[in-house]
Motif scaffolding. Structure first.
Motif, PDB file in Angstrom:
ATOM      1  N   LEU A 149       0.826  -1.214   0.000  1.00 45.58           N
ATOM      2  CA  LEU A 149       0.000   0.000   0.000  1.00 45.58           C
ATOM      3  C   LEU A 149       0.856   1.258   0.000  1.00 45.58           C
ATOM      4  CD1 LEU A 149      -2.787  -1.064   2.525  1.00 45.58           C
ATOM      5  CD2 LEU A 149      -3.029  -0.750   0.048  1.00 45.58           C
ATOM      6  N   ASP A 154      -3.276   2.583  -4.404  1.00 43.10           N
ATOM      7  CA  ASP A 154      -4.616   2.159  -4.806  1.00 43.10           C
ATOM      8  C   ASP A 154      -4.721   0.649  -4.976  1.00 43.10           C
ATOM      9  OD1 ASP A 154      -3.036   1.932  -7.025  1.00 43.10           O
ATOM     10  OD2 ASP A 154      -4.422   2.930  -8.410  1.00 43.10           O
ATOM     11  N   ASP A 156      -5.691  -3.061  -4.759  1.00 41.96           N
ATOM     12  CA  ASP A 156      -6.965  -3.685  -4.388  1.00 41.96           C
ATOM     13  C   ASP A 156      -6.895  -5.132  -4.842  1.00 41.96           C
ATOM     14  OD1 ASP A 156      -9.539  -4.513  -3.918  1.00 41.96           O
ATOM     15  OD2 ASP A 156     -10.518  -2.911  -5.045  1.00 41.96           O
ATOM     16  N   GLY A 157      -6.559  -6.020  -3.910  1.00 41.54           N
ATOM     17  CA  GLY A 157      -6.417  -7.419  -4.266  1.00 41.54           C
ATOM     18  C   GLY A 157      -5.774  -8.206  -3.150  1.00 41.54           C
ATOM     19  N   ARG A 171      -5.473  -9.529   2.278  1.00 36.91           N
ATOM     20  CA  ARG A 171      -6.410  -8.814   1.400  1.00 36.91           C
ATOM     21  C   ARG A 171      -6.263  -7.321   1.659  1.00 36.91           C
ATOM     22  NH1 ARG A 171      -9.201  -6.496  -2.057  1.00 36.91           N
ATOM     23  NH2 ARG A 171     -11.395  -6.963  -2.493  1.00 36.91           N
ATOM     24  N   ARG A 173      -7.530  -3.366   0.482  1.00 38.79           N
ATOM     25  CA  ARG A 173      -8.600  -2.662  -0.214  1.00 38.79           C
ATOM     26  C   ARG A 173      -8.766  -1.283   0.428  1.00 38.79           C
ATOM     27  NH1 ARG A 173     -13.830  -6.046  -1.030  1.00 38.79           N
ATOM     28  NH2 ARG A 173     -13.200  -6.703   1.045  1.00 38.79           N
ATOM     29  N   LYS A 174      -8.831  -0.227  -0.420  1.00 35.85           N
ATOM     30  CA  LYS A 174      -9.063   1.141   0.040  1.00 35.85           C
ATOM     31  C   LYS A 174      -8.064   1.563   1.120  1.00 35.85           C
ATOM     32  CE  LYS A 174     -13.968   1.151  -1.167  1.00 35.85           C
ATOM     33  NZ  LYS A 174     -15.369   1.305  -0.674  1.00 35.85           N
ATOM     34  N   GLU A 178      -7.129  -6.250   5.333  1.00 35.58           N
ATOM     35  CA  GLU A 178      -8.267  -6.989   5.887  1.00 35.58           C
ATOM     36  C   GLU A 178      -7.820  -8.390   6.309  1.00 35.58           C
ATOM     37  OE1 GLU A 178     -11.407  -6.625   2.991  1.00 35.58           O
ATOM     38  OE2 GLU A 178     -11.463  -4.437   3.141  1.00 35.58           O
ATOM     39  N   LEU A 220      -9.268 -11.072  -8.644  1.00 35.03           N
ATOM     40  CA  LEU A 220      -8.535  -9.969  -8.020  1.00 35.03           C
ATOM     41  C   LEU A 220      -7.065 -10.042  -8.428  1.00 35.03           C
ATOM     42  CD1 LEU A 220      -9.909  -9.982  -4.357  1.00 35.03           C
ATOM     43  CD2 LEU A 220     -10.428  -8.326  -6.152  1.00 35.03           C
TER      44      LEU A 220
END
Length: 514
Positions: A149, A154, A156-157, A171, A173-174, A178, A220
């Motif tokens: 990140l 950005d 996402d996967g 994971r 995302r944003k 996660e 993804l």
């Protein structure tokens, strides 16, 4: 001015002041930090300085200690490997003192975590004055994901970090991490698994994913972290004759993993060692790394693979940053600092960008970002031989250690700087393999506009503050106050004419600010 733009300009001002101090002071301008990463394959020291969001690497050294080499057979770190690892961190600690590093973080991962004598390693390191932080599998997964990140904001996967002792999945995302898991599937453990039969690795991975309760999401991207997978990507770059020798954000189709597994099994190891940036110690791990990658992307049903040069170490730095600093654009921060370090005068790249922006109202958000980076780098080639300034601009754009930028965007940045520094407006060789003709032509027009701004201003900010450009129909208007009309010399008119002709427009000089 909108809130995000005001915050970005404030941030760039702070970076500008920092760059000036770094260029003139013998003492460190910022608190230097270091990470000693004790992995299953290697022990590495990286020393950082500069902007907190995207610090520069001052020093980078690794020792292939092989702490996890015998873990699958004996469950312990072999005596020779332990001594090699301890000698390495002793040297690293000494170097950090001499480099005046104020913040040293020493972390250990799977080998020390899983070894029966891992506690002995930690105790002996403590006697040397180093506190070793033993990361759990979950912490390792989060750190690797945060590293991705940091370099690909950005993203996402699914992040996959392959080390010597383990494979971490996360994971992202944003901007958040996660689900995470850590699996005992490091490259040093894979030979034993694969020796059990041709489908043994498939069965093992499927069983481990199911036992861990991994919630699969098909289609993804899969982000590759770890030295073995980066080396595999470099091998693919050689096979495809990819024109940009930068592995960060290099993309491959998901199906390519299985193809590489077959290809690499038939390639002589001597040829692999000849690949640029391929260390000899990585070569033996490539067949197993390729096999695991093929199995993982197939079982996760990944859409494509994207390589990240950033991983655990960068993630450890990134996760400790305040949210406002995390939000800074890593490309623009780095471009501003580089521009300041190379510039003749106090930088004003953001002013150049605002000055030329009226000519390019159709630029989307991504294009405006690359255009701004080009403006921040508008003075980086002035020290070069005049006959090679354009080439120097391309070199900086293509090969500097940027992150948060794709190959296509590097090509656009290179085209803009090449044209700005006096190169041909035509497309440079190989750039058309990375970006579309329309994108490269747009970048060349940015370069001509930056070239006009620098000629009008003499490389300082004042003249741009008392003038502006407008586009009216089929004409470019350059506005200067009557009392400043003497700034409009022959050289300025020539560059304005070149820009207008390239855009298929007319041009004129107007008095006043209207």
């Amino acid at each position: 001015m909108a809130g995000p733009d005001r915050a970005m300009n404030s941030m760039l001002s702070r970076v500008r002041a920092m760059a000036e101090t770094m260029a003139t002071s013998p003492e460190p301008a910022t608190a230097r930090s270091a990470i000693i990463d004790i992995g299953s394959n290697s022990v590495r020291l990286v020393v950082y300085d500069g902007p907190r969001r995207i610090p520069f690497i001052l020093f980078n050294e690794k020792v292939m200690a092989g702490l996890g080499a015998s873990l699958a057979k004996t469950g312990a770190i072999e005596p020779e490997a332990m001594e090699r690892g301890l000698r390495a961190i002793g040297r690293f600690a000494h170097l950090c003192r001499d480099m005046r590093v104020t913040d040293i973080r020493c972390v250990a991962t799977a080998a020390v975590r899983d070894a029966t004598n891992g506690a002995e390693f930690i105790t002996r390191a403590k006697a040397m004055g180093l506190t070793v932080e033993l990361l759990s599998g979950a912490q390792e997964a989060i750190g690797a994901a945060m590293g991705v990140l940091s370099g690909i904001p950005d993203a996402d996967g699914i992040v996959g970090d392959l080390g010597g002792g383990s494979l971490e999945l996360a994971r992202v995302r944003k901007g958040a991490v996660e689900q995470t898991i850590s699996l005992p599937l490091g490259v040093l453990r894979l030979p034993q698994i694969r020796a059990k039969g041709p489908r043994a690795l498939d069965r093992c991975v499927a069983k481990m994913l199911e036992k861990a309760g991994w919630q699969a999401e098909p289609d993804l991207p899969f982000y590759l972290v770890g030295g073995s997978w980066r080396s595999l990507a470099r091998f693919d770059m050689q096979l495809t004759h990819f024109p940009l020798p930068v592995v960060h954000q290099y993309e491959m189709s998901a199906a390519r993993a299985e193809q590489l597994t077959r290809i690499i099994s038939h390639v002589d190891k001597g040829r692999l060692k000849q690949i640029p940036a391929m260390t000899g110690s990585r070569v033996p791990t490539l067949p197993d790394a390729a096999a695991l990658l093929s199995v993982v992307v197939r079982q996760l049903k990944s859409s494509r693979m994207i390589v990240s040069a950033y991983g655990l170490r960068e993630g450890l730095l990134y996760e400790n940053l305040p949210d406002d600093i995390r939000a800074h654009d890593p490309l623009l921060v780095a471009a501003e600092a580089e521009g300041e370090a190379q510039a003749r005068f106090r930088g004003h790249g953001d002013r150049i960008d605002r000055w030329i922006a009226p000519l390019f109202p159709d630029d989307d958000k991504d294009a405006r970002r690359i255009r701004r980076a080009a403006c921040l780098l508008a003075d980086v080639s002035w020290r070069a031989n005049p006959d090679f300034r354009a080439e120097r601009g391309v070199e900086i754009a293509l090969h500097s250690n940027w992150v948060g930028i794709t190959a296509a965007e590097r090509a656009m940045l290179g085209q803009a700087l090449h044209t700005h520094f006096g190169g041909d407006v035509g497309t440079l060789p190989n750039l058309d393999r990375m970006a579309s003709p329309d994108a490269l032509r747009r970048a060349a027009l940015w370069g001509l506009a930056i070239r006009l701004a620098q000629r009008l201003s003499g490389g300082v900010e004042g003249p741009l503050a008392i003038s502006h450009l407008e586009r009216h129909g089929d004409r470019i208007d350059l506005h200067l106050r009557d009392e400043d009309a003497d700034l409009y010399g022959e050289a300025v008119e020539r560059r304005l004419r070149n820009l207008a002709q390239a855009m298929g427009l007319k041009y004129q000089l107007l008095g006043g600010q209207g």
